[in-house]
Design an enzyme around this catalytic site. Sequence first.
Site, PDB file in Angstrom:
ATOM      1  N   THR A   1      94.688  -7.560 158.361  1.00 44.46           N
ATOM      2  CA  THR A   1      93.745  -6.440 158.298  1.00 44.46           C
ATOM      3  C   THR A   1      92.400  -6.787 158.942  1.00 44.46           C
ATOM      4  OG1 THR A   1      92.740  -4.848 156.753  1.00 44.46           O
ATOM      5  CG2 THR A   1      92.705  -7.131 156.077  1.00 44.46           C
TER       6      THR A   1
ATOM      7  N   THR B   1      97.589  -2.312 149.823  1.00 41.20           N
ATOM      8  CA  THR B   1      96.644  -1.755 150.783  1.00 41.20           C
ATOM      9  C   THR B   1      95.651  -0.901 149.999  1.00 41.20           C
ATOM     10  OG1 THR B   1      96.404  -0.414 152.784  1.00 41.20           O
ATOM     11  CG2 THR B   1      98.144   0.244 151.267  1.00 41.20           C
TER      12      THR B   1
HETATM   13  N1  ASP Z   1      92.936  -3.879 151.449  1.00 38.83           N
HETATM   14  C1  ASP Z   1      92.071  -4.029 152.577  1.00 38.83           C
HETATM   15  C2  ASP Z   1      90.785  -4.661 152.149  1.00 38.83           C
HETATM   16  O1  ASP Z   1      90.292  -4.350 151.078  1.00 38.83           O
HETATM   17  C3  ASP Z   1      91.740  -2.772 153.282  1.00 38.83           C
HETATM   18  C4  ASP Z   1      92.820  -1.740 153.448  1.00 38.83           C
HETATM   19  O2  ASP Z   1      93.955  -1.910 153.046  1.00 38.83           O
HETATM   20  O3  ASP Z   1      92.488  -0.712 153.993  1.00 38.83           O
HETATM   21  O4  ASP Z   1      90.233  -5.408 152.922  1.00 38.83           O
END
Ligand code: ASP
Length: 336
Positions: A213, A246
Amino acid sequence: MKRRNFIKKASATGLGLVAVSSTIISCDETKSSEKKAFVSTSKTKTIKPLVIATWKTDLAVETAAKYLEQGSSALEAVEQGCRIEEANEKGQSVGKGGLPDRDGNVTLDACIMDEKGNYGAVLGVKNIKHVISVARKVMEDTPHVMLVGEGAEKFALEKGFKKENLLTEASKKAWEKWKEKSEYKPIINIENHDTIGMLAIDKKGNISGACTTSGLAYKMAGRVGDSPIIGGGLFVDNEVGGASATGLGEEVLKTVGSFLIVELMRQGKSPQEACEEAIGRIVNKPGKNFKDFQVGYIAVNKQGETGAYSIHEWFSYNLYKNKENKNIKSDFFNKA
Ligand code: ASP
């Protein structure tokens, strides 16, 4: 019954462990047959190969599936699948083209876990696109499990990774627009695309997982979310299954979401039930206002059963099984 034996039996029952064999009681010896008492002994045939990944990630999942069908390991498949999203400049939440932090720097987080329980991660890396592969190198070529920032970049360059500018024109424009107001609030993603978390079962029945990510858009410099943290954005136990997350990483971290799901499956919950309980742990906290943020989970168990659940609508996942790759809408909590 000796006292120690009683304690062992009582704690096993208290944990709701399943498939307890008759050999569990003796705690004076720890033979491997006794250790096996803690994992499912279900004879159900495993669905394999299989890939599950967060969001609409058709090409990434197709790529991972191709590797698996050719006989590659689940580890190789999840790495190769995630690389597709990292290279996709149109996706603004993974790899090149990711939205930057509030200072305009794109910083990437990634982690990977293999079927032996090994783990590697990189956090807050600039200038390197394929951080999932750097995470694998951390796991395989260093005595450590996590490298952060400049150290991680230095390591990647030493390993031959290419240095490149990750901020695309589109992401720069979006950041400049955001700067006009500089309002920071978590966004409930309805674009059907975000962080990629991927889990795979290979032809041998082994499970591995990966997560990559650019983190939350316009985060504070130095902020790291759940995605590269073991048990947060990803957890795999080859005897039980795997899970990935996510959404708002802070909430996933506070509940150790992916680890929780795997442990719930170990205790006998289906992947779907486990994902639902993990979302429950977030939304049922007293005073928690979950209206403004999203979290979504995916999970797979050793038999190849899968689950997915999110707080709000719009979360979807790709599933490859029985030679078919489909994007599926996840069930969700907030139906009000
Ligand atoms: N989980 C990710 C984070 O908090 C962001 C996402 O999944 O959009 O960095």
